[in-house]
Every structure is written in C-alpha cells, then in structure tokens.
Enzyme design. Structure first.
Site, mmCIF file in Angstrom:
data_model
loop_
_atom_site.group_PDB
_atom_site.id
_atom_site.type_symbol
_atom_site.label_atom_id
_atom_site.label_comp_id
_atom_site.label_asym_id
_atom_site.label_seq_id
_atom_site.Cartn_x
_atom_site.Cartn_y
_atom_site.Cartn_z
ATOM 1 N N GLU A 9 -18.110 -4.555 24.150
ATOM 2 C CA GLU A 9 -17.294 -5.768 24.309
ATOM 3 C C GLU A 9 -16.026 -5.731 23.456
ATOM 4 O O GLU A 9 -14.931 -6.066 23.919
ATOM 5 C CB GLU A 9 -18.119 -7.013 23.954
ATOM 6 C CG GLU A 9 -19.324 -7.252 24.858
ATOM 7 C CD GLU A 9 -20.546 -6.409 24.482
ATOM 8 O OE1 GLU A 9 -20.527 -5.765 23.404
ATOM 9 O OE2 GLU A 9 -21.527 -6.401 25.252
ATOM 10 N N HIS B 32 0.835 -1.206 0.000
ATOM 11 C CA HIS B 32 0.000 0.000 0.000
ATOM 12 C C HIS B 32 0.868 1.254 0.000
ATOM 13 O O HIS B 32 1.228 1.755 1.062
ATOM 14 C CB HIS B 32 -0.895 -0.007 1.234
ATOM 15 C CG HIS B 32 -1.763 -1.224 1.340
ATOM 16 N ND1 HIS B 32 -1.279 -2.440 1.780
ATOM 17 C CD2 HIS B 32 -3.074 -1.420 1.036
ATOM 18 C CE1 HIS B 32 -2.273 -3.331 1.758
ATOM 19 N NE2 HIS B 32 -3.354 -2.735 1.306
ATOM 20 N N HIS C 288 -28.857 -15.734 24.245
ATOM 21 C CA HIS C 288 -27.825 -15.580 25.275
ATOM 22 C C HIS C 288 -27.099 -16.881 25.603
ATOM 23 O O HIS C 288 -26.172 -16.889 26.394
ATOM 24 C CB HIS C 288 -28.449 -15.022 26.560
ATOM 25 C CG HIS C 288 -28.791 -13.564 26.477
ATOM 26 N ND1 HIS C 288 -29.484 -13.033 25.406
ATOM 27 C CD2 HIS C 288 -28.522 -12.528 27.306
ATOM 28 C CE1 HIS C 288 -29.636 -11.734 25.593
ATOM 29 N NE2 HIS C 288 -29.059 -11.397 26.735
ATOM 30 N N HIS D 92 -4.107 3.314 -3.304
ATOM 31 C CA HIS D 92 -4.261 2.666 -1.985
ATOM 32 C C HIS D 92 -3.469 1.371 -1.849
ATOM 33 O O HIS D 92 -2.639 1.249 -0.950
ATOM 34 C CB HIS D 92 -5.740 2.393 -1.687
ATOM 35 C CG HIS D 92 -5.953 1.495 -0.508
ATOM 36 N ND1 HIS D 92 -6.057 1.962 0.773
ATOM 37 C CD2 HIS D 92 -6.006 0.142 -0.414
ATOM 38 C CE1 HIS D 92 -6.196 0.941 1.605
ATOM 39 N NE2 HIS D 92 -6.166 -0.178 0.903
HETATM 40 C C1 LIG Z 1 -11.424 -4.642 9.828
HETATM 41 C C2 LIG Z 1 -10.882 -4.451 8.462
HETATM 42 N N1 LIG Z 1 -11.719 -4.471 7.422
HETATM 43 C C3 LIG Z 1 -11.259 -4.343 6.157
HETATM 44 C C4 LIG Z 1 -9.919 -4.209 5.927
HETATM 45 C C5 LIG Z 1 -9.393 -4.121 4.524
HETATM 46 N N2 LIG Z 1 -8.950 -2.749 4.243
HETATM 47 C C6 LIG Z 1 -7.663 -2.409 4.336
HETATM 48 S S1 LIG Z 1 -7.400 -0.789 4.047
HETATM 49 C C7 LIG Z 1 -9.037 -0.507 3.781
HETATM 50 C C8 LIG Z 1 -9.529 0.868 3.451
HETATM 51 C C9 LIG Z 1 -9.024 1.814 4.418
HETATM 52 O O1 LIG Z 1 -9.301 3.115 4.057
HETATM 53 P P1 LIG Z 1 -8.420 4.259 4.706
HETATM 54 O O2 LIG Z 1 -8.229 4.010 6.119
HETATM 55 O O3 LIG Z 1 -9.048 5.539 4.311
HETATM 56 O O4 LIG Z 1 -7.015 4.067 4.024
HETATM 57 P P2 LIG Z 1 -6.393 4.829 2.774
HETATM 58 O O5 LIG Z 1 -7.017 4.209 1.558
HETATM 59 O O6 LIG Z 1 -6.723 6.242 2.905
HETATM 60 O O7 LIG Z 1 -4.961 4.518 2.883
HETATM 61 C C10 LIG Z 1 -9.746 -1.685 3.923
HETATM 62 C C11 LIG Z 1 -11.214 -1.798 3.723
HETATM 63 C C12 LIG Z 1 -9.075 -4.197 7.048
HETATM 64 N N3 LIG Z 1 -7.758 -4.070 6.927
HETATM 65 N N4 LIG Z 1 -9.578 -4.293 8.289
#
Ligand SMILES: Cc1ncc(C[n+]2csc(CCOP(=O)(O)OP(=O)(O)O)c2C)c(N)n1
Ligand SMILES: [Mg+2]
Length: 701
Positions: A447, A42, A509, A278
C-alpha cells in the site's frame, strides 16, 4: 538517445582531474558554509556525495537549467533529502535560477532553499524528499511513467520519450520498508532506465550502522532482479562515471544499483566518517581545518570561476533540449494527433470535452438511480472515465476484485519476461480494436509503495494515477498521501470497505477513525459518497482538481439511491438533499441531520419517521467535508442555517463532527466487531429509531 555524446561521459568534455576536484570541493564548501550560516542542517551527506555528483551531474545527467520542465529531461531524485545542500549547490552551480543569495538563506522563511528539497519551490527539484524511503519510491514511479509513455507514444525512429531516472539514496532509505516494496516492483517491472546510486557510508544518525543494518544490499538487490554495480570508490569520480555508463547499458530490463563506498563528511579532518557529520554544523574551527585539508581558500559563498566553468550546464542543456525539440518536431510532422495528445497529457490538461464526458456520466447514473455499493458505483463511473481518458493509470494493492478499480479499458499491466518490454493487449472489437498498454497495475500487497509510486507517476506527468486498497489500510499509505497533498499532486486513492458495513471481517478491517483522520490532512479532498451520482461527481472532482490528491471512501455494501432533483450542488461538498416538504410536511425544518455515505439512507428514513410525528427536519448530504469547508460563508449558512440544531451521523469517530456545531453526533468511538453488517449497524445503534430518538431529544419533543 542521441549519439552526439559518447560514453562514458555523456555531457560535453569531461572535466580534467583537477577541475573535477574543484567541482566536488565547491559542493563541500557550499554545504558546510550554508549549514553553518543556518546553524542547522546536514553537511555530511553532500560532502560525502560530492564526487558522485560530479560524475552524474557533470557527466551524464541530461537537463536544461534554463528549462527545468522540459518533458524529456532526465529525472533526478535526492532520496536522502536531508542532504538538500547537495541539490541546491548543484542547481546553483549548473545554472538554474537559484542565485547565491538563496544558498545564503538556506532553511530560512520564504527562501527557495527549504530544509529538505520541495518540488514547486526550487526550480529543478523533481520531488519533495526527506521522509526516507519515499524518494527512491517516487523515482520508481518516475521511471515507470517514462517506460509506459515511451511504450504508448514512441514510434519506430521516433523516440520522443527516452530519459533516465537517477536517484541518490543512503542507508536510511534502504532501511525503510518502503524501499523493499518499491525496489521489488522496479525489478518486476524491469525498469532498466532507473539508476540508483547508493551512498554507502556506513553511518546513520545513531552512529556506525553495523549493529542495526547488516543486510547484504548487493544480494538483496540482485534478488529483486536488479543489476548491481560495485562497490566502487564513491570518491573516485572516474569510477562512478564508468559505473553510470555501465548502468546505462543495462540489458534485459534490470534496474541498476551502483554501490558507492563513501565517507560521510569527507574532507573534514575530525568529523569525516562519524555520525557527528550527519546533522549539525561543523563549527568555525572545523570548517577552517576542512578548508585547509581540501585546499579551499575562498571565502564562504565564493566560488571560483573554474568551478563554475566546470559545472555550467547551460550549453549542453540547451543543446540536449534543442536536439529533442527537433526530434519532437519530426514526430509531430509524422504523427500530429499523437504529438498533440502527448503535449496535452504532459501538460496535465483533461481532454477538451471533459466537461461533457463527466456530465453525461453523472446524468446517466442519476437517471438510472441504481442501488449498488459505492465501490461498484465507482467502477461504473470508472468504466466510462477510463474509456475516454487514456491518462488514467489504475491499480490496486492486491484487492482488485474488492476495490473494483479495473475496467474494460484498463487491461493488467504486464512486462515481457524475456525482453522487459511493456506488453500490449488488443482491446475493443472490429474497427474499434486497438493495441493498448496495460493500464491497471497489480501493485501486490504494497500500500505504501503504491501510494508513493503514484506520487512519482503524477510528478512525471502524462498519467493520472489511482490506486485501491481497504480504507483501514490507508494508514499504511498515510505519509505518501500526505506527501501528495504537500506536493499538490493529482493522485486518487480508492478506499473501499469504508466502515463496519464491511461486516464479518471484523474490527481489524473496519475503519472507524480513518475518514476523520484523512480529513485532517491539509490539501487532501476526502469524499464519502452516498450513491452512484455522488460517486460519479466525486470522481469528476478528483479528476478536475489538478493540484490536489483525493481519497474516495466507498462502501462494500449496497447503498440505495438517494433521490435528488439535480446533481450540481454535490460539487460543493454538502447540499440540502431533502427538505421536509419532500416527506409531505409543509413547515420549515426544525433541525438538520447531516449524514455521509452509507448513513444518508438512515437520515432519509429518520426524516420520514419524524414527519409522521410532525417534526420537520432537513437532510444534508455531506459527501466531502473538505470541499464544503472551502465554500463561501453564504453557501454554508444556506445549507446549515444558524439557529437550527444539527445532528450528525457517520459510522466513524464522533470527534470530527463537533466542529459543525452539532447538538448530537451518532458515531462509533470504539472498534467494530465481527458480524454481518446489518447486525453491526443495529449493535452500534445506527438505526432509524435511534436517529429519530436523538433528534427528538435534541428538540425536546
Ligand atoms: C521516515 C524518516 N524517518 C526518520 C528520519 C530522520 N532521519 C533523517 S536522516 C536519518 C538517518 C539517515 O541515514 P543515512 O541515510 O545513512 O544518511 P547519512 O547519515 O549517511 O547522511 C534519519 C533517521 C527521516 N528523515 N525520515
Ligand atoms: Mg549513511
């Protein structure tokens, strides 16, 4: 805080503008080149946060690359962990033991630069991030631990615990529900030394976030009681620097959010501000264009001296630690007992007499042989452990009276609504009266937040966190439990109401699959004790196991004491609880009944009934399959001898038990029902008669 450095820039002399630009571009270049080399990763986030990093790591962060574990370092969390090349670049450039070869090996097997930052692998990485939202939640835990330790240990004129917790986070973290849980608590706890920098680039994986992320983040955090700064231009290093300086002055206990407007992939002429920046390499051509556009003429992985010089944190790091060491030495002179205790707590060592403490607790409950619910047995053990282990930091997600996590030694944690300071309460009487901080946290109905905050607390050091909820809701916490296991953190989950045995609340539950599914998390110890002794041993083991989390699955209903000669073998996860001779049969066992928790009593009853029919069975209590599975083959064969048919009984899904080579399993493969517990056990065939019949069927008798 020492006064050697002055605001806004706390670390040495701030770099000149051209040097700051070179420093930022060094991150950009390393990020795009490492991702290109790995052909995965990334680049956009590190490229977009480069100036934020110069401002924080170049001018404020107090850390010592030569000693990543220095107790009073500032903590830094990269909550948007996909931007891992940012932290790897920073650790390399500032002087941690992370040579360039590791950056070249980004995302490769056995490298110190895994896809997402992992604590324990890369020096300087404070927590494992990647599951969005959990990093910022860990940061809340880190900041909470700092605040509580400061309240416990600092003395007038001796601030030995005094650091900030910084976190970078992106849109993804803010969209995740857990960020709501954690940031609301940070506001309630008035964690003013928490400084979050939001990479507000308007982009996530699916594109421009506007159609799905329209929160007014500033108002949201203001509503939580945070101090919101900005938006500032996240590419203006001086502006971010000033914002951080302002955040450090935060008054009245407000945590800080600095909103930094940035462009993802900044510097890349065709990818900047697009979702394409990204999560994929820029490609050779775009990298060339980016080099031209940012004026970077160096080959991949070649960093000019000027950039290294600007980033090097060696000197100021050593100085910062040395100043603290001096302070600590003065503290140790004035308060030797407290200083030794602080060192012990930060090292994660249990008190020197822990073995004796635990032995006495286990011995006492064994002697008393009380019939109580195992949640009550847990509280009985906790009363003693919390009284003698000041590092135990308990809590519950709004089920304190049900989970029985609070003890006399752990008053509720409260912050002064005016000053934000940790409230101290008088506990004990007469000469034994002491002022203590609250050590039981009302997490509210949160939680997942509780679980990930506990991870942060454990990572900070100084406390052993435990927290309660109903076992069914362990699913809410699940990814944070997994992260604790992955990070090898001593976090203890108290999961009560562990089966249909909770009765009338019904199937929503009642846990059915939870024990089995928790046991599948590698590195997590799961205990389902059958009585007070097993529960006290489970607590002991959870405390001793410093490199793993534990889950204690406890009953709502009373469980009769299971008579046993000694408690030592409980530590092996499973043991022979009763041989046929205990019910008057002088012959060798023909079958083994394996039982856990509330079903152990049924196994014992069935053993007696079967003895009347001259059928000899052995009862094995298996409070922890995960611990038993780690025992040597000889012990396992001793407990479960080859050739003896096995019948398992547990009020949960049967699937799990077949791995023990069972001939029959009594369990529940549907959801529960609403009814009094006693009726439910009958309805679901958890009866002595059914167990007897099952064993007879297996033996053909
Ligand atoms: C809980 C979770 N869900 C999905 C992902 C997959 N994922 C990685 S980065 C991302 C998007 C993140 O967006 P942002 O924080 O705005 O990052 P940017 O593109 O600006 O670097 C996703 C959905 C993850 N890492 N963790
Ligand atoms: Mg984004």
């Amino acid at each position: 805080m020492t006064t050697a450095h002055t605001s806004p820039s706390d670390n040495a002399a701030p770099a000149s503008a051209p040097q700051a630009a070179v420093m930022a571009n060094a991150i950009r270049a390393l990020a795009m080149d490492a991702v290109q080399q790995a052909n995965s990763g990334h680049p956009g986030a590190p490229m977009g946060m480069a100036e934020m990093a110069v401002a924080l790591w170049g001018r404020h962060l107090r850390h010592n690359p030569k000693n990543p574990h220095w107790a009073n370092r500032d903590r830094f969390v990269l909550s948007n962990g996909h931007g891992s090349m940012l932290i790897y670049a920073l650790l390399h450039l500032t002087g941690y033991d992370l040579p360039m070869d590791e950056l070249r090996n980004f995302r490769q097997i056995h490298s110190k630069t895994p896809g997402h930052p992992e604590v324990g692998i890369t020096p300087g990485v404070e927590t494992t991030t990647g599951p969005l939202g959990q990093g910022v939640t860990n940061a809340v835990g880190l900041a909470l631990a700092e605040k509580l330790l400061a309240a416990e240990f600092n003395k007038p004129g001796h601030a030995i615990v005094d650091h900030h917790t910084y976190v970078f986070l992106g849109d993804g973290c803010l969209m995740e529900g857990i960020s709501h849980e954690a940031c609301a608590l940070a506001g309630a706890w008035k964690l003013d030394k928490l400084i979050a920098l939001y990479d507000d680039n308007g982009i996530s994986i699916d594109g421009k976030v506007a159609p799905w992320f329209v929160d007014n983040t500033a108002l949201r955090f203001t509503a939580y009681g945070w101090n919101v700064i900005g938006p500032v231009d996240g590419h203006d290093t001086d502006a971010v620097d000033k914002a951080i300086a302002q955040a450090k002055q935060s008054k009245g206990g407000k945590p800080n959010l600095i909103i930094c407007k940035t462009s993802i992939g900044k510097g890349s002429p065709n990818r900047a501000n697009t979702a394409k920046a990204h999560g994929e390499p820029l490609g050779g051509e775009e990298i060339k264009l980016t080099r031209e556009s940012i004026g970077w003429s160096h080959e991949p992985f070649v960093i000019p001296k000027e950039a290294y010089a600007g980033w090097n944190a060696d000197l100021c790091g050593r100085e910062a630690e040395a100043q603290w060491s001096e302070r600590f030495a003065a503290y140790a002179k004035a308060y030797p007992v407290e200083a030794a205790e602080f060192a012990r707590r930060m090292a994660g060592d249990l008190p020197g007499d822990f073995a004796g403490i635990a032995e006495a607790i286990v011995g006492d409950v064994h002697d008393k042989a009380e019939t109580v619910a195992s949640r009550k047995a847990s509280q009985i053990a906790l009363e003693r452990f919390t009284a003698q282990l000041p590092e135990l930091l308990g809590g519950s997600a709004d089920l304190t009276g049900s989970n029985l996590t609070q003890t006399k030694a752990t008053p509720a944690l409260r912050m002064d609504t005016q000053t934000g300071a940790v409230v101290k309460t008088l506990v004990g009487e007469g000469d034994a009266a002491r002022e203590v901080i609250g050590r039981h946290i009302n997490y509210g109905v949160r939680e997942f937040g509780m679980a990930a905050i506990m991870n942060g607390v454990a990572l900070h050091g100084g406390y052993i966190p435990y927290g309660g909820t109903f076992l069914t809701f362990s699913d809410y916490s699940r990814n944070a439990i997994r992260m604790a296991a992955l990070m090898k953190q001593r976090v203890i989950h108290v999961f009560t109401h562990d089966s249909i045995g909770l009765g009338e609340d019904g199937p929503t539950h009642q846990s059915v699959e939870h024990a089995a599914s928790l046991r599948m998390i590698p590195g997590l110890d799961v205990w389902r004790p059958c009585d007070t002794t097993e529960t006290a041993v489970a607590w002991t083991m959870a405390l001793i196991n410093r490199n793993r989390p534990s889950a204690l699955l406890l009953s709502r209903q009373n469980l009769p004491y299971a008579p046993k000669n000694q408690a030592d073998l409980i530590t092996r996860g499973a043991y022979v609880l009763a041989e046929p001779e205990e019910v008057g049969l002088k012959k060798k066992a023909q079958a083994v009944i394996i039982a856990t928790g509330s079903e152990v009593q049924l196994a014992l009853h069935a053993q007696t009934e079967l003895a009347r029919l001259k059928i000899a069975v052995r009862v094995v209590s298996m409070p922890s399959t995960t611990v038993f599975d780690r025992q040597d083959a000889a012990y396992k064969a001793e407990v479960l001898p080859a050739g003896l048919p096995r019948v398992a009984i547990e009020a949960g899904v049967t699937d799990f038990w077949w791995k023990y080579g069972c001939a029959a399993v009594l369990g529940i493969d549907t959801y529960g029902e609403s009814a009094p517990a006693g009726e439910l056990f009958k309805h679901f065939h958890f009866t002595t008669e059914n167990l007897v019949a099952t064993v007879r069927k297996v033996l053909g008798r």
